[in-house]
Design a protein around this motif. Structure first.
Motif, PDB file in Angstrom:
ATOM      1  N   ILE A   3     -58.894 -91.992 125.430  1.00 15.59           N
ATOM      2  CA  ILE A   3     -59.189 -93.134 126.279  1.00 15.59           C
ATOM      3  C   ILE A   3     -58.020 -94.104 126.152  1.00 15.59           C
ATOM      4  N   VAL A   4     -57.555 -94.629 127.272  1.00 17.01           N
ATOM      5  CA  VAL A   4     -56.342 -95.440 127.300  1.00 17.01           C
ATOM      6  C   VAL A   4     -56.659 -96.856 127.765  1.00 17.01           C
ATOM      7  N   PHE A   5     -56.317 -97.849 126.919  1.00 19.01           N
ATOM      8  CA  PHE A   5     -56.456 -99.262 127.257  1.00 19.01           C
ATOM      9  C   PHE A   5     -55.093 -99.825 127.649  1.00 19.01           C
ATOM     10  N   ALA A   6     -55.081-100.688 128.636  1.00 19.91           N
ATOM     11  CA  ALA A   6     -53.841-101.317 129.077  1.00 19.91           C
ATOM     12  C   ALA A   6     -53.550-102.572 128.271  1.00 19.91           C
ATOM     13  N   GLY A   7     -52.277-102.940 128.234  1.00 25.92           N
ATOM     14  CA  GLY A   7     -51.868-104.198 127.638  1.00 25.92           C
ATOM     15  C   GLY A   7     -51.983-105.333 128.638  1.00 25.92           C
ATOM     16  N   THR A   8     -51.444-106.480 128.286  1.00 27.47           N
ATOM     17  CA  THR A   8     -51.477-107.647 129.167  1.00 27.47           C
ATOM     18  C   THR A   8     -50.674-107.363 130.425  1.00 27.47           C
ATOM     19  N   ASN A   9     -51.290-107.511 131.581  1.00 24.67           N
ATOM     20  CA  ASN A   9     -50.580-107.249 132.841  1.00 24.67           C
ATOM     21  C   ASN A   9     -50.696-108.398 133.834  1.00 24.67           C
ATOM     22  N   ASP A  10     -51.204-109.549 133.347  1.00 21.00           N
ATOM     23  CA  ASP A  10     -51.270-110.729 134.195  1.00 21.00           C
ATOM     24  C   ASP A  10     -51.312-111.960 133.289  1.00 21.00           C
ATOM     25  N   PHE A  11     -50.698-113.052 133.733  1.00 19.45           N
ATOM     26  CA  PHE A  11     -50.639-114.261 132.912  1.00 19.45           C
ATOM     27  C   PHE A  11     -52.028-114.760 132.534  1.00 19.45           C
ATOM     28  N   SER A  12     -53.003-114.543 133.402  1.00 22.09           N
ATOM     29  CA  SER A  12     -54.358-115.017 133.118  1.00 22.09           C
ATOM     30  C   SER A  12     -54.967-114.329 131.902  1.00 22.09           C
ATOM     31  N   GLU A  13     -54.347-113.226 131.461  1.00 24.97           N
ATOM     32  CA  GLU A  13     -54.908-112.442 130.365  1.00 24.97           C
ATOM     33  C   GLU A  13     -54.318-112.815 129.010  1.00 24.97           C
TER      34      GLU A  13
END
Length: 218
Positions: free
Chosen positions: A108-118
């Motif tokens: 299972i793959v989780f993404a890193g931060t991909n938007d400033f709101s995150e």
């Protein structure tokens, strides 16, 4: 190491973080050139799998079509079986499940931060309880809760059909993996966080390749 704990990264007033080391080419390249006592170790475990999964972690930033094509071309024994996306404003948070045909194991793959709101997921740092554990980083705990509440219904059926499950992620995604894996392995069946992400293991089977991304929006 100090008492079994790593003392890296070093921190202090005259120590500066080098963010370029956070990029794929820097550490994947090192895994591809790994040696032990001068002998090549790239094809030895755990380095072989680490190299494969380090590349895979970055596919969470790709579109569904690009991720599917990359996995098919670069991981020929693996396939993308589930791709789910939670969208909130401009923030898009995907979860991927890939399966190896020869073993029926999954990742299972989780993404890193991909938007400033995150960014608040990492910078909000006080502690909370999660899945029966105390002292958990509240930003990571809340991010896992949020993802599971929206995407768990798409992910859990795939994980149930896997022989074993490994968690993969880059940056924030790696932190989410630690929280997710700790809870999934806890067996804390009465806890609501556990119930939200757990799956009922079935007989492992080879799953069909995903045809589209499953979407959940606020």
């Amino acid at each position: 190491e100090v008492d079994g704990h790593p003392d890296m990264p070093k921190r202090g007033p005259s120590i500066f973080h080098e963010w370029r080391l956070h990029q794929e080419d820097d550490y994947v390249g090192r895994l591809k050139a790994m040696t032990i006592d001068g002998a090549p170790a790239t094809e030895k475990e755990p380095f072989k799998t680490a190299r494969l999964f380090a590349d895979l972690a970055w596919r969470s930033y790709d579109t569904f079509e690009d991720a599917k094509a990359w996995i098919s071309g670069k991981m020929p024994d693996w396939s993308l079986v589930t791709h789910a996306m939670y969208t909130w404003g401009l923030d898009e948070d995907p979860l991927l499940v890939v399966q190896q045909a020869s073993t029926l194991d999954c990742a299972i793959v989780f993404a890193g931060t991909n938007d400033f709101s995150e960014f608040s997921a990492s910078t909000t740092q006080h502690e909370t309880s999660f899945c029966g554990f105390e002292g958990v980083h509240i930003g990571y705990a809340n991010e896992v809760r949020n993802l599971m509440s929206h995407l768990g219904k798409f992910i859990s059926p795939s994980l149930a059909k896997c022989r074993e499950v490994t968690c993969v992620g880059h940056s924030l995604g790696g932190s989410l993996c630690e929280v997710f894996a700790a809870c999934a392995n806890s067996g804390n069946a009465t806890d609501p966080d556990y119930k939200a992400l757990a799956w009922n293991k079935e007989t492992p089977v080879l799953q069909a390749v995903a045809e589209k991304s499953m979407l959940s929006e606020d």
